[in-house]
Scaffold this active site. Structure first.
Site, mmCIF file in Angstrom:
data_model
loop_
_atom_site.group_PDB
_atom_site.id
_atom_site.type_symbol
_atom_site.label_atom_id
_atom_site.label_comp_id
_atom_site.label_asym_id
_atom_site.label_seq_id
_atom_site.Cartn_x
_atom_site.Cartn_y
_atom_site.Cartn_z
ATOM 1 N N ASP A 227 -2.642 -6.599 -5.759
ATOM 2 C CA ASP A 227 -2.591 -6.943 -4.336
ATOM 3 C C ASP A 227 -1.522 -6.154 -3.599
ATOM 4 O O ASP A 227 -0.877 -6.643 -2.675
ATOM 5 C CB ASP A 227 -2.371 -8.450 -4.142
ATOM 6 C CG ASP A 227 -2.728 -8.899 -2.723
ATOM 7 O OD1 ASP A 227 -3.586 -8.247 -2.101
ATOM 8 O OD2 ASP A 227 -2.140 -9.877 -2.232
ATOM 9 N N HIS A 231 3.088 0.199 2.033
ATOM 10 C CA HIS A 231 3.807 0.392 3.294
ATOM 11 C C HIS A 231 5.020 1.295 3.086
ATOM 12 O O HIS A 231 5.567 1.400 1.988
ATOM 13 C CB HIS A 231 4.273 -0.958 3.850
ATOM 14 C CG HIS A 231 3.139 -1.865 4.219
ATOM 15 N ND1 HIS A 231 2.187 -1.526 5.149
ATOM 16 C CD2 HIS A 231 2.805 -3.113 3.784
ATOM 17 C CE1 HIS A 231 1.312 -2.510 5.273
ATOM 18 N NE2 HIS A 231 1.667 -3.480 4.451
#
Length: 246
Positions: A227, A231
């Site tokens: 998951d 970023h």
């Protein structure tokens, strides 16, 4: 995008939170071309459930996408309409593919970004309640039973979700789920005022973490998925309120 890694790292299932979303043969084709060109492991893509991966609106052409995908998911967005999800499950079942669901009731989010628990209230943050996840899990399991669709729940984080899946499996339904490493290792007692502690679903209570561990032990939870969300450091350096989820 979320990955589920199997067979000693030889197969990677990539979620469809991409731009463009793999919601037509043409946009899926862009992803398949990148896979053919660059992949060093076997990559199996998902198609979206809805056009644009919006969790609402128009369903994709399941039959057109089915030969090239392992299943259908709007990962990152819950399908808000029960009627739309029921029809999606009927179409997925017709082509022999699973629905793989991010479960989240938008109307229960109320601007939250960490679990609605003690830390949240003591530090003045906005919380995400557990019901925003498990209410949709329960709805979808009922629809899976009604339609005969194979159904998999992404990144479960609450004890209620685990119990709903456990009961479904005990009834013989084709229902499964996964969790992620951080939900097994951390809870909202571990939160700090740093963006690295912010993800969706959020870190829940200790009781939820313990229920997830128990779910692994008794086989209710069959998959541990990364998951992850890739970023930048800057996107994760804006505290709990301002950082990107993931």
């Amino acid at each position: 995008s979320e990955m589920c890694i199997r067979d000693r790292y030889t197969t990677v299932c990539s979620m469809p939170n991409l731009n463009p979303a793999p919601d037509t043969p043409a946009t899926l084709g862009e992803q398949l071309e990148i896979i053919r060109r660059d992949a060093v492991v076997r990559v199996k893509p998902y198609g979206t459930i809805t056009m644009g991966q919006r969790g609402c609106g128009e369903l994709v052409d399941f039959a057109a996408l089915a030969p090239q995908v392992v299943g259908f998911s709007d990962d990152g967005r819950g399908v808000q309409s029960a009627e739309l999800m029921e029809e999606a499950m009927r179409r997925a079942a017709a082509v022999g593919k699973p629905i793989v669901a991010h479960c989240e009731v938008d109307e229960l989010l109320r601007g939250g970004y960490i679990h609605d628990g003690v830390y949240c209230r003591e530090h003045g943050h906005k919380g995400i309640c557990s019901e925003s996840e498990w209410r949709q899990v329960g709805r979808d399991i009922a629809l899976a039973e009604k339609t005969g669709c194979r159904y998999h729940v992404c990144h479960v984080s609450t004890k209620e979700s685990v119990e709903l899946v456990r009961r479904a499996r005990a009834k013989g339904l084709r229902v499964s789920c996964e969790t992620a490493p951080h939900y097994l290792l951390l809870c909202d007692e571990d939160l700090q005022e740093e963006g690295r502690f912010k993800m969706n679903p959020p870190l829940r209570r200790r009781a939820d973490r313990e229920a997830l561990v128990a779910g692994i032990q008794d086989g209710t939870i069959e998959v541990i998925a990364t998951d992850h969300a890739p970023h930048t450091v800057a996107e994760k350096a804006r505290g709990l309120a301002g950082s990107a989820m993931g």
